[in-house]
Design an enzyme around this catalytic site. Structure first.
Site, PDB file in Angstrom:
ATOM      1  N   ASP A  29      33.560  76.631  28.930  1.00 49.85           N
ATOM      2  CA  ASP A  29      33.036  76.316  30.267  1.00 49.85           C
ATOM      3  C   ASP A  29      32.307  77.523  30.843  1.00 49.85           C
ATOM      4  O   ASP A  29      31.292  77.394  31.518  1.00 49.85           O
ATOM      5  CB  ASP A  29      34.191  75.930  31.201  1.00 49.85           C
ATOM      6  CG  ASP A  29      34.742  74.566  30.836  1.00 49.85           C
ATOM      7  OD1 ASP A  29      34.206  73.959  29.888  1.00 49.85           O
ATOM      8  OD2 ASP A  29      35.714  74.133  31.495  1.00 49.85           O
ATOM      9  N   GLU A 107      31.601  43.160  19.934  1.00 48.01           N
ATOM     10  CA  GLU A 107      31.583  44.414  20.706  1.00 48.01           C
ATOM     11  C   GLU A 107      32.429  44.270  21.970  1.00 48.01           C
ATOM     12  O   GLU A 107      32.445  43.204  22.577  1.00 48.01           O
ATOM     13  CB  GLU A 107      30.142  44.753  21.116  1.00 48.01           C
ATOM     14  CG  GLU A 107      29.187  44.803  19.947  1.00 48.01           C
ATOM     15  CD  GLU A 107      27.726  44.991  20.376  1.00 48.01           C
ATOM     16  OE1 GLU A 107      27.481  45.444  21.513  1.00 48.01           O
ATOM     17  OE2 GLU A 107      26.847  44.673  19.566  1.00 48.01           O
ATOM     18  N   LYS A 109      33.243  44.096  25.666  1.00 50.65           N
ATOM     19  CA  LYS A 109      32.370  43.803  26.811  1.00 50.65           C
ATOM     20  C   LYS A 109      32.706  44.790  27.920  1.00 50.65           C
ATOM     21  O   LYS A 109      33.741  44.671  28.574  1.00 50.65           O
ATOM     22  CB  LYS A 109      32.583  42.366  27.264  1.00 50.65           C
ATOM     23  CG  LYS A 109      31.648  41.952  28.377  1.00 50.65           C
ATOM     24  CD  LYS A 109      31.779  40.461  28.638  1.00 50.65           C
ATOM     25  CE  LYS A 109      30.935  39.973  29.776  1.00 50.65           C
ATOM     26  NZ  LYS A 109      30.935  40.757  30.985  1.00 50.65           N
ATOM     27  N   ASP A 111      32.974  46.602  31.312  1.00 46.90           N
ATOM     28  CA  ASP A 111      33.013  46.004  32.646  1.00 46.90           C
ATOM     29  C   ASP A 111      32.361  46.939  33.661  1.00 46.90           C
ATOM     30  O   ASP A 111      33.019  47.702  34.354  1.00 46.90           O
ATOM     31  CB  ASP A 111      34.466  45.722  33.036  1.00 46.90           C
ATOM     32  CG  ASP A 111      34.540  44.764  34.210  1.00 46.90           C
ATOM     33  OD1 ASP A 111      33.491  44.229  34.595  1.00 46.90           O
ATOM     34  OD2 ASP A 111      35.649  44.549  34.725  1.00 46.90           O
ATOM     35  N   TYR A 216      23.877  49.682  24.351  1.00 42.82           N
ATOM     36  CA  TYR A 216      24.170  48.588  23.426  1.00 42.82           C
ATOM     37  C   TYR A 216      22.999  47.697  23.048  1.00 42.82           C
ATOM     38  O   TYR A 216      23.155  46.747  22.295  1.00 42.82           O
ATOM     39  CB  TYR A 216      25.320  47.725  23.942  1.00 42.82           C
ATOM     40  CG  TYR A 216      25.203  47.217  25.362  1.00 42.82           C
ATOM     41  CD1 TYR A 216      24.146  46.439  25.779  1.00 42.82           C
ATOM     42  CD2 TYR A 216      26.210  47.514  26.288  1.00 42.82           C
ATOM     43  CE1 TYR A 216      24.070  45.959  27.076  1.00 42.82           C
ATOM     44  CE2 TYR A 216      26.142  47.043  27.588  1.00 42.82           C
ATOM     45  CZ  TYR A 216      25.068  46.264  27.975  1.00 42.82           C
ATOM     46  OH  TYR A 216      24.999  45.805  29.249  1.00 42.82           O
ATOM     47  N   LYS A 305      35.252  35.966  27.733  1.00 41.80           N
ATOM     48  CA  LYS A 305      35.999  36.698  28.762  1.00 41.80           C
ATOM     49  C   LYS A 305      37.499  36.559  28.510  1.00 41.80           C
ATOM     50  O   LYS A 305      37.988  35.461  28.247  1.00 41.80           O
ATOM     51  CB  LYS A 305      35.677  36.140  30.153  1.00 41.80           C
ATOM     52  CG  LYS A 305      34.189  36.216  30.484  1.00 41.80           C
ATOM     53  CD  LYS A 305      33.864  37.393  31.347  1.00 41.80           C
ATOM     54  CE  LYS A 305      33.835  36.962  32.764  1.00 41.80           C
ATOM     55  NZ  LYS A 305      33.482  37.842  33.746  1.00 41.80           N
ATOM     56  N   CYS A 399      50.275  33.584  69.311  1.00 39.94           N
ATOM     57  CA  CYS A 399      49.217  34.367  68.663  1.00 39.94           C
ATOM     58  C   CYS A 399      49.674  35.820  68.475  1.00 39.94           C
ATOM     59  O   CYS A 399      50.151  36.443  69.429  1.00 39.94           O
ATOM     60  CB  CYS A 399      47.957  34.313  69.513  1.00 39.94           C
ATOM     61  SG  CYS A 399      46.664  35.395  68.891  1.00 39.94           S
ATOM     62  N   CYS A 402      47.284  37.909  71.071  1.00 39.28           N
ATOM     63  CA  CYS A 402      47.277  37.780  72.542  1.00 39.28           C
ATOM     64  C   CYS A 402      48.502  37.031  73.055  1.00 39.28           C
ATOM     65  O   CYS A 402      48.613  36.768  74.249  1.00 39.28           O
ATOM     66  CB  CYS A 402      46.002  37.091  73.007  1.00 39.28           C
ATOM     67  SG  CYS A 402      45.915  35.379  72.473  1.00 39.28           S
ATOM     68  N   CYS A 415      45.043  29.622  67.663  1.00 35.30           N
ATOM     69  CA  CYS A 415      45.223  30.258  68.962  1.00 35.30           C
ATOM     70  C   CYS A 415      44.162  29.648  69.871  1.00 35.30           C
ATOM     71  O   CYS A 415      42.967  29.754  69.583  1.00 35.30           O
ATOM     72  CB  CYS A 415      45.002  31.774  68.851  1.00 35.30           C
ATOM     73  SG  CYS A 415      44.794  32.547  70.473  1.00 35.30           S
ATOM     74  N   CYS A 420      40.873  35.609  73.248  1.00 33.94           N
ATOM     75  CA  CYS A 420      41.729  36.368  72.325  1.00 33.94           C
ATOM     76  C   CYS A 420      40.892  37.438  71.608  1.00 33.94           C
ATOM     77  O   CYS A 420      39.861  37.120  71.005  1.00 33.94           O
ATOM     78  CB  CYS A 420      42.342  35.403  71.309  1.00 33.94           C
ATOM     79  SG  CYS A 420      43.207  36.250  69.974  1.00 33.94           S
TER      80      CYS A 420
END
Ligand code: IVH
Length: 656
Positions: A29, A107, A109, A111, A216, A305, A399, A402, A415, A420
């Site tokens: 580095d 291959e 897939k 995401d 790809y 999928k 609610c 309120c 409500c 509100c």
């Protein structure tokens, strides 16, 4: 000097390649930093020397106003999605009719989102998103910050390279940890994070997100003497790209395909990035040519999928929220879980009946599902795991915002208080939404904050925000630029055609489509405001229920006054015939399955606002089927009839 400059670029680019592409660093580095700083100091002194492939371009710095649109030389298509073994068999059968003994590449897939890179004489010239497949956005500045993308290829050729821009799991976790420390909303999954990052106008932000690229695909591979998809991948690797050569494999029949799928699905969790399935491609390019394309997708490939994943978690709380109409929704809040690549911590429980039927109790172990990229859902309560007494679900009777006593209509509680705060915030959120006034930049959070701080209470307040510009600019999290953008979007919305305003008012039962019909019919807000029940009820598509709702809306003087104030503030009150939002006129859509981000109602509104229709069953008259996850029989019927199928992304692209 020039010699040393060129030498440094080569040294650094080589070191980056070894580190980011080969994963085999050859220098320390410290050495890298020394070279880099030396290069930087030469460029600071002699800016005229700076080369396009200089690694200093990777830090970002340019801030754009907007992304330029670019037209792809060859359309960026995607494959049809399939979800089960039968569909793999059907794919193989279709292929064999034309190519009797195919070889497939199998291959992972990736995401993320697909990207196109254009190189001229081996130098990276342009990076673009897929967009609608024909027109994408120029994201070159952000692309240059992705370290696994070579700025210069090993060959001085002209070429377009396609692949997936993605965020690794490690970068995703790091980004979210930082967002959590800063109190910012977390990214839902690495794909969203990657998509959001490449669309940052400030390339320094994109640089900080540590994106990656997996190559790809090469359009027109024959130009380079390539004969198979595997050749393309090998060639991409030679050019200096990361490819998935360790995981890509070949298959000659369904059995082999399934074996690879099983293998990839078994190692999925341990991969450093998310994959959501497997891509199958016919390997031989001559065979691909024979197979060609349908109207929309290549016939020579398909995307399988992975099935939905269910994950167990514990229900922490049931939180009730109030919608724009006052509808109360119970929401399950649970301990955050990763499901199919997203971190989820809540899901809707719809209404009282739903909760009682599932018998959900705080403290229960529940299973959560999210097929690929779908909205999360509580699948079931694991009652066998209830090892102590838990309080049964009880619907609230007032609610949560309120305190007004709720009223029940059909399965839902409401409500009834018009004032509100929760209802008002939701009304404001609706006002700015995409099919309403379409004011970009107002997330729900901002509206809620501005409401609580007193800047926004009524629709007209959007158009008075300018007065508070100084104060808003100084709020934490806002700057001059973001406030200016907001104010500009607000100003632009003043010239919207009438139907947007009518829909934005949130009159009960007046959806985007009805608003359009009304607007076309009356041409002006004034004529609409003065219309009678009898006039309304005879309009096509406006039944008794809608007519009565409109009349009752205008019976309320406050509503009329607010519209008049909007008029005084300069909002257009007329129907503009020249707005070309009728692009889907006459088109019939069928929605099936759960869409990743849009609710059915939202998708329906989008279609109707553009002049299209939504039908509940598939027939020859159907133009498009919008496919969500778990699509069911409509999908099969659509396939049989050869109807164009769209996933959510493709669907959204129709509106761009
Ligand atoms: S090839 C004609 N290969 O999945 C389509 N796509 O429909 C050429 N994807 O949107 C794409 N990994 O973004 C290809 N190994 C892979 C892929 C891949 C992910 C994405 C791509 C496309 C969708 C497939």
């Amino acid at each position: 000097m020039l010699e040393r400059y060129n030498e440094l670029i080569d040294l650094i680019n080589k070191a980056s390649y070894e580190y980011y592409v080969l994963d085999m660093p050859t220098i320390t580095d410290q050495e890298y930093d020394d070279y880099y700083n030396e290069l930087l100091s030469i460029e600071t002194k002699y800016p005229e020397l700076k080369r396009e492939d200089s690694p200093t371009n990777r830090v970002g710095g340019k801030v754009l106003d907007k992304f330029e649109k670019v037209t792809h030389k060859t359309p960026m298509l995607s494959f049809d999605d399939i979800f089960n073994e039968e569909e793999i068999e059907a794919f193989d059968e279709r292929i064999r009719k034309i190519v009797p003994s195919p070889t497939y590449t199998v291959e992972p897939k990736m995401d993320g989102l697909s990207g196109s890179l254009i190189y001229e004489k081996g130098i990276l010239k342009r990076g673009a998103t897929r967009g609608d497949g024909v027109v994408g956005e120029n994201i070159t500045e952000n692309i240059k910050t992705i370290k696994s993308i070579p700025l210069k290829l090993t060959k001085e050729i002209d070429i377009e390279v396609r692949g997936e821009i993605y965020m690794s799991k490690a970068s995703f976790n790091k980004a979210n940890a930082e967002r959590s420390r800063n109190g910012e909303a977390l990214f839902a999954n690495p794909r969203n994070a990657a998509a959001g990052s490449v669309r940052q106008l400030d390339s320094r932000i994109a640089a900080s997100r540590n994106l990656d690229f997996m190559a790809y695909f090469i359009p027109n591979p024959e130009t380079y003497g390539l004969k198979t998809q595997s050749d393309s991948l090998k060639f991409l690797k030679e050019l200096g790209f990361v490819t998935n050569y360790k995981l890509n494999s070949h298959a000659h029949n369904v059995k082999e395909i399934n074996e690879h799928i099983e293998y990839l699905s078994s190692i999925r969790q341990s991969l450093p990035y998310e994959i959501d399935g497997v891509v199958l491609k016919v390997d031989n390019l001559k065979d691909e040519e024979k197979l060609g394309f349908t109207a929309r997708v290549p016939r020579w490939g398909i995307a399988y999928k992975f099935p939905a994943v269910e994950v167990l978690t514990v229900l922490k709380e049931i939180k009730f929220t109030v919608g724009r109409t006052g509808k109360i929704t119970p929401n399950a809040l649970f301990f955050p879980v990763h499901v199919a690549g997203s971190l989820i911590s809540k899901a809707t429980l719809h209404n009282e009946d739903y909760c009682l039927e599932k018998d959900v109790r705080v403290g229960d172990t529940i299973s959560i599902r999210k097929a690929g990229d779908v909205i999360p859902e509580v699948v079931e309560v694991k009652k066998e795991r209830r090892d102590k007494e838990l309080e049964p679900f009880k619907m609230i009777d007032s609610c949560p915002m309120c305190n007004t006593a709720l009223i029940k209509k059909d399965a839902n509680h409401y409500c009834p208080n018009n004032k509100c705060p929760a209802r008002n915030i939701e009304k404001l959120v609706h006002f700015v939404s995409r099919n309403a006034m379409n004011i970009d930049g107002f997330g729900d959070r901002i509206i809620e904050d501005f409401y609580n701080m007193g800047f926004l209470r009524k629709f007209e307040d959007f158009y008075k925000l300018e007065i508070n510009k100084e104060t808003l600019m100084n709020l934490e999290g806002f700057g001059e630029k973001s406030i200016n953008n907001l104010l500009e979007a607000i100003e632009n919305s003043k010239s919207n055609s009438l139907e947007r305003l009518i829909f934005a008012l949130g009159i009960r039962y007046v959806g985007a489509k009805t608003a359009k019909i009304i607007s076309k019919h009356f041409k002006s807000m004034e004529a609409f405001m003065n219309s009678t029940y009898e006039e309304l009820v005879v309009i096509d598509d406006v039944g008794e229920k809608i007519a009565a709702s409109i009349v009752s809306y205008f019976e309320n003087e406050d509503n009329k006054l607010e519209i008049n104030r909007l008029k005084e503030l300069g909002l257009n009150m007329n129907y503009l015939d020249n707005n070309n939002s009728n692009t889907l006129e006459g088109k019939t859509f069928v929605l099936t399955g759960t869409l990743p981000t849009l609710t059915r109602d939202e998708a329906k509104e989008m279609i109707e606002a553009s002049g299209g229709n939504v039908s509940s069953s598939v027939s020859k008259k159907t133009d498009y089927i919008v496919l969500g996850e778990n699509p069911g029989s409509k999908y099969d019927k659509g396939k049989e009839l050869g109807i164009t199928m769209l996933n959510e992304e493709e669907f959204k692209n129709l509106f761009e």
